[in-house]
Design an enzyme around this catalytic site. Structure first.
Site, mmCIF file in Angstrom:
data_model
loop_
_atom_site.group_PDB
_atom_site.id
_atom_site.type_symbol
_atom_site.label_atom_id
_atom_site.label_comp_id
_atom_site.label_asym_id
_atom_site.label_seq_id
_atom_site.Cartn_x
_atom_site.Cartn_y
_atom_site.Cartn_z
ATOM 1 N N ASP A 201 -39.691 -36.054 -0.820
ATOM 2 C CA ASP A 201 -38.951 -37.042 -0.052
ATOM 3 C C ASP A 201 -37.463 -36.706 -0.178
ATOM 4 O OD1 ASP A 201 -37.660 -39.274 0.967
ATOM 5 O OD2 ASP A 201 -39.104 -40.702 0.131
ATOM 6 N N HIS A 202 -36.839 -36.340 0.936
ATOM 7 C CA HIS A 202 -35.450 -35.897 0.888
ATOM 8 C C HIS A 202 -34.488 -37.030 0.562
ATOM 9 C CE1 HIS A 202 -32.769 -32.601 1.288
ATOM 10 N NE2 HIS A 202 -33.481 -31.928 2.168
ATOM 11 N N ARG A 203 -34.986 -38.262 0.543
ATOM 12 C CA ARG A 203 -34.126 -39.383 0.182
ATOM 13 C C ARG A 203 -33.877 -39.443 -1.328
ATOM 14 N NH1 ARG A 203 -37.544 -44.153 2.833
ATOM 15 N NH2 ARG A 203 -39.116 -42.953 1.675
#
Length: 462
Positions: free
Chosen positions: A432-434
């Protein structure tokens, strides 16, 4: 005096609101004990057996196999205190039944006056019971149906059946035991009572259902000219429910909510395979490769805790989790499930091996509980068992990452400056790039690869 109590589908936890009846374990007329499993149901999380809180005689069942019932709907009624009553009073013909739940609940056994209960109604062969013959009083309610015709000529008194109506079928038991055969028949629209089984004693097998389905489809397709456009959109419709529906919902939500990215690397697993062989040669319980990979994952997550987290968008916070509950993908006949090994970071390789084996067996037999399938913080997906090298996994929502492991195969590899044949594996990390950037994800994956190539690296974290 017997008291008739109604048992309703209980709350199965985890926010589940409905369940599908897979297989009845008792028939009308059976004597059940307190906490005896009476029906097998499938929820969006798992397949479970539901125990009855009452002891007595089953007087009615509600719902057919394959039917979905909401939580709180009636499942069956039990005459409490009726176990000592004459069995004639508990016969299926004297009990109220709903819909098709009573079809085939009792049939006279050929050549005797006994009644066979449970064969073909969902109860396995080992649970069938014989009841004593009914008294005339008990059988009386069914008798007046035939002689009620007037004295006039029979042709005027009995209307002719429509030409297209199928031949009448007896209400006797259906000789089929496997719930998979029943499910296939429901999906193909096959009436099991119209079939003659090719198995022992006329038992209906899967091949019988498939032959009937093929025969039904072949003549239907020939006489009708279907427009090309209509034919292009026609096809078999498979309901998205149970485990398959839960997987579809979770994967769709993952794609909609998580901005994921994937990175991968090839690693030389020769030393890891040699280390495992040495461990197993030393005696004691065998260590699985999956357990060693899980041990590497937990060590990597200790270094990169960003990947053992979840995102709370309502509060706009990243929640880093202190415990590692490791999910692992397991393929079963009912679809893909992800059992969760609790506190994987505290387990040894031996403990992980045993827990993986236990949960895999439970998954294949449909014995996992909803709690076994929820609460994961990170997932390990060994898709190499399918003979493939690489993949881009879909994150198991609401987790933040998944490590994929391809097959380990001999490949040409530059080792110590020379070309050699080594055991090579492809590792892929979807994250998850968050929760982190590529540098963190790459650092995690590189550490995993280093441990695979040089297992001694793990000694620094033990």
């Amino acid at each position: 005096m017997a008291q008739v109590l109604e048992f309703k589908l209980p709350d199965l936890g985890e926010g589940l609101t409905e369940a599908e009846i897979v297989r009845w374990l008792v028939a009308v007329g059976d004597v059940v004990a307190v906490d005896q499993p009476v029906v097998e149901v499938e929820t969006a999380k798992a397949m479970v057996e539901v125990p009855c809180p009452y002891g007595g005689v089953v007087t009615a069942r509600f719902g057919e196999e394959g039917q979905e019932l909401p939580v709180g709907a009636p499942l069956l009624t039990v005459a409490v205190g009726a176990s000592s009553l004459p069995q004639e009073t508990a016969a299926p013909q004297a009990a109220p039944q709903s819909g098709a739940a009573g079809k085939g609940a009792a049939a006279a056994e050929e050549g005797s006056g006994n009644v066979l209960v449970g064969y073909g109604t969902g109860a396995p062969a080992g649970r069938r019971r014989r009841l004593r013959p009914q008294t005339p009083a008990a059988a009386a309610p069914a008798a007046p149906a035939a002689p009620a015709a007037p004295a006039g000529p029979a042709p005027q008194a009995i209307p002719a059946a429509p030409a297209a109506a199928p031949a009448p079928v007896a209400d006797g038991p259906v000789p089929v035991i496997s719930p998979l055969v029943r499910k296939l028949a429901r999906e193909r629209g096959i009436d099991l009572r119209q079939l003659h089984g090719s198995g022992p004693d006329g038992l209906i097998l899967r091949a019988d259902v498939e032959r009937a389905a093929a025969a039904a489809e072949a003549p239907a397709a020939a006489p009708q000219a279907v427009p090309a456009k209509a034919a292009a959109v026609a096809g078999e419709r498979v309901p998205l429910r149970g485990v398959r529906g839960a997987v579809a919902d979770k994967l769709t939500r993952s794609r909609q909510e998580i901005p994921d990215a994937t990175c991968w690397v090839d690693a030389d697993a020769t030393e890891l395979m040699a280390a495992r062989a040495a461990m197993n040669a030393a005696g004691g319980p065998k260590i699985s490769l999956l357990a060693l990979l899980a041990r590497i994952c937990t060590a990597a997550l200790a270094r990169y805790p960003e990947l053992n987290s979840t995102v709370d968008m309502a509060a706009r916070e990243i929640v880093r989790l202190p415990e590692v509950h490791l999910g692992f993908a397991a393929q079963t006949e009912r679809g893909l499930v992800v059992p969760v090994v609790r506190d994987a970071h505290r387990r040894t390789a031996e403990s992980l091996t045993a827990e993986f084996a236990r949960m895999t067996e439970a998954a294949r037999e449909g014995r996992l509980t909803p709690a076994d399938l929820t609460g994961g913080t990170f997932t390990l997906n060994n898709y190499g068992v399918f003979g493939v090298d690489g993949s881009t996994p879909i994150i198991n929502h609401p987790e933040a990452a998944m490590l994929g492991v391809g097959r380990i195969v001999p490949k040409p590899w530059v080792h110590q400056g020379e070309l050699a044949v080594r055991q090579v594996v492809q590792l892929s990390l979807t994250f998850d790039h968050r929760v982190c950037d590529g540098g963190t994800a790459g650092g995690f994956l590189r550490y995993v690869a280093d441990c695979v190539e040089h297992p001694a690296v793990l000694l620094r974290t033990l």
